[in-house]
Design a protein around this motif. Sequence first.
Motif, PDB file in Angstrom:
ATOM      1  N   VAL A 256       0.877  -1.169   0.000  1.00 54.51           N
ATOM      2  CA  VAL A 256       0.000   0.000   0.000  1.00 54.51           C
ATOM      3  C   VAL A 256       0.915   1.220   0.000  1.00 54.51           C
ATOM      4  O   VAL A 256       1.596   1.486   0.997  1.00 54.51           O
ATOM      5  N   GLY A 257       0.966   1.911  -1.111  1.00 54.26           N
ATOM      6  CA  GLY A 257       1.909   3.030  -1.217  1.00 54.26           C
ATOM      7  C   GLY A 257       3.323   2.500  -1.069  1.00 54.26           C
ATOM      8  O   GLY A 257       3.751   1.626  -1.803  1.00 54.26           O
ATOM      9  N   GLU A 258       4.036   2.980  -0.077  1.00 57.97           N
ATOM     10  CA  GLU A 258       5.405   2.539   0.189  1.00 57.97           C
ATOM     11  C   GLU A 258       5.491   1.525   1.326  1.00 57.97           C
ATOM     12  O   GLU A 258       6.579   1.146   1.738  1.00 57.97           O
ATOM     13  N   THR A 259       4.340   1.082   1.829  1.00 62.40           N
ATOM     14  CA  THR A 259       4.296   0.213   3.004  1.00 62.40           C
ATOM     15  C   THR A 259       3.803  -1.177   2.643  1.00 62.40           C
ATOM     16  O   THR A 259       2.824  -1.325   1.906  1.00 62.40           O
ATOM     17  N   ASN A 260       4.455  -2.193   3.165  1.00 70.98           N
ATOM     18  CA  ASN A 260       3.978  -3.564   3.026  1.00 70.98           C
ATOM     19  C   ASN A 260       3.105  -3.915   4.217  1.00 70.98           C
ATOM     20  O   ASN A 260       3.380  -3.493   5.351  1.00 70.98           O
ATOM     21  N   LEU A 261       2.065  -4.685   3.955  1.00 64.09           N
ATOM     22  CA  LEU A 261       1.217  -5.266   4.994  1.00 64.09           C
ATOM     23  C   LEU A 261       1.300  -6.777   4.826  1.00 64.09           C
ATOM     24  O   LEU A 261       1.382  -7.272   3.707  1.00 64.09           O
ATOM     25  N   MET A 262       1.261  -7.509   5.936  1.00 67.32           N
ATOM     26  CA  MET A 262       1.282  -8.964   5.890  1.00 67.32           C
ATOM     27  C   MET A 262      -0.054  -9.503   6.381  1.00 67.32           C
ATOM     28  O   MET A 262      -0.694  -8.892   7.242  1.00 67.32           O
ATOM     29  N   PHE A 263      -0.450 -10.665   5.842  1.00 63.26           N
ATOM     30  CA  PHE A 263      -1.733 -11.279   6.184  1.00 63.26           C
ATOM     31  C   PHE A 263      -1.568 -12.778   6.346  1.00 63.26           C
ATOM     32  O   PHE A 263      -0.769 -13.399   5.640  1.00 63.26           O
ATOM     33  N   SER A 264      -2.357 -13.357   7.232  1.00 65.16           N
ATOM     34  CA  SER A 264      -2.497 -14.816   7.291  1.00 65.16           C
ATOM     35  C   SER A 264      -3.803 -15.160   7.990  1.00 65.16           C
ATOM     36  O   SER A 264      -4.294 -14.401   8.823  1.00 65.16           O
ATOM     37  N   ASP A 265      -4.356 -16.305   7.587  1.00 66.00           N
ATOM     38  CA  ASP A 265      -5.487 -16.868   8.311  1.00 66.00           C
ATOM     39  C   ASP A 265      -4.916 -17.678   9.465  1.00 66.00           C
ATOM     40  O   ASP A 265      -3.777 -18.134   9.419  1.00 66.00           O
ATOM     41  N   SER A 266      -5.699 -17.855  10.481  1.00 64.22           N
ATOM     42  CA  SER A 266      -5.239 -18.538  11.683  1.00 64.22           C
ATOM     43  C   SER A 266      -6.100 -19.774  11.944  1.00 64.22           C
ATOM     44  O   SER A 266      -6.933 -19.768  12.847  1.00 64.22           O
ATOM     45  N   PRO A 267      -5.916 -20.835  11.140  1.00 65.51           N
ATOM     46  CA  PRO A 267      -6.779 -22.012  11.294  1.00 65.51           C
ATOM     47  C   PRO A 267      -6.575 -22.705  12.634  1.00 65.51           C
ATOM     48  O   PRO A 267      -5.448 -22.904  13.074  1.00 65.51           O
ATOM     49  N   GLY A 268      -7.677 -23.017  13.276  1.00 67.04           N
ATOM     50  CA  GLY A 268      -7.629 -23.736  14.539  1.00 67.04           C
ATOM     51  C   GLY A 268      -7.303 -22.875  15.740  1.00 67.04           C
ATOM     52  O   GLY A 268      -7.320 -23.349  16.868  1.00 67.04           O
ATOM     53  N   GLN A 269      -6.967 -21.617  15.523  1.00 62.68           N
ATOM     54  CA  GLN A 269      -6.661 -20.691  16.611  1.00 62.68           C
ATOM     55  C   GLN A 269      -7.478 -19.425  16.391  1.00 62.68           C
ATOM     56  O   GLN A 269      -7.028 -18.492  15.740  1.00 62.68           O
ATOM     57  N   PRO A 270      -8.708 -19.396  16.898  1.00 59.78           N
ATOM     58  CA  PRO A 270      -9.568 -18.240  16.641  1.00 59.78           C
ATOM     59  C   PRO A 270      -8.914 -16.916  17.019  1.00 59.78           C
ATOM     60  O   PRO A 270      -8.255 -16.802  18.041  1.00 59.78           O
ATOM     61  N   VAL A 271      -9.098 -15.954  16.145  1.00 57.16           N
ATOM     62  CA  VAL A 271      -8.566 -14.608  16.366  1.00 57.16           C
ATOM     63  C   VAL A 271      -9.700 -13.733  16.868  1.00 57.16           C
ATOM     64  O   VAL A 271     -10.792 -13.745  16.305  1.00 57.16           O
TER      65      VAL A 271
END
Length: 134
Positions: A58-73
Amino acid sequence: MTLKLTPYFKTNGNAKELIKFYQSVLDAQLIHIQTYGDMPIPFPDEFKENVAHAIVKVGETNLMFSDSPGQPVQVGDNLTINISLDNIEKAKLIFDGLRQDGTIISPLEATPFSPAFGTVTDKFGTTFTITAES
């Protein structure tokens, strides 16, 4: 030594939806996506299409993502700070410093995507993932 801090979003199985939302609203660009089905270690079939790791710019910034299976967020626990380093020894020092009077979520250890990866919540309640890149 290189050290980067990156916001890391964890979701309950809707990381792809969140990424698409940020693509439409923030003009984000998908840099990388890997599902649990792409991982070298087996996961149950119901998680194979979930996101194991994604990077969005996003612009000059990276964002990281992941799903968390089996460990509710839970809301409030869905955003952590990823610390990426190019030095394993420095990663260990930072991890050990943050764990003092804190809580280890996952130990700092070798994974299929990093020679040293771990998650810790510091004594102030902030959760960090530490990722050595080499």
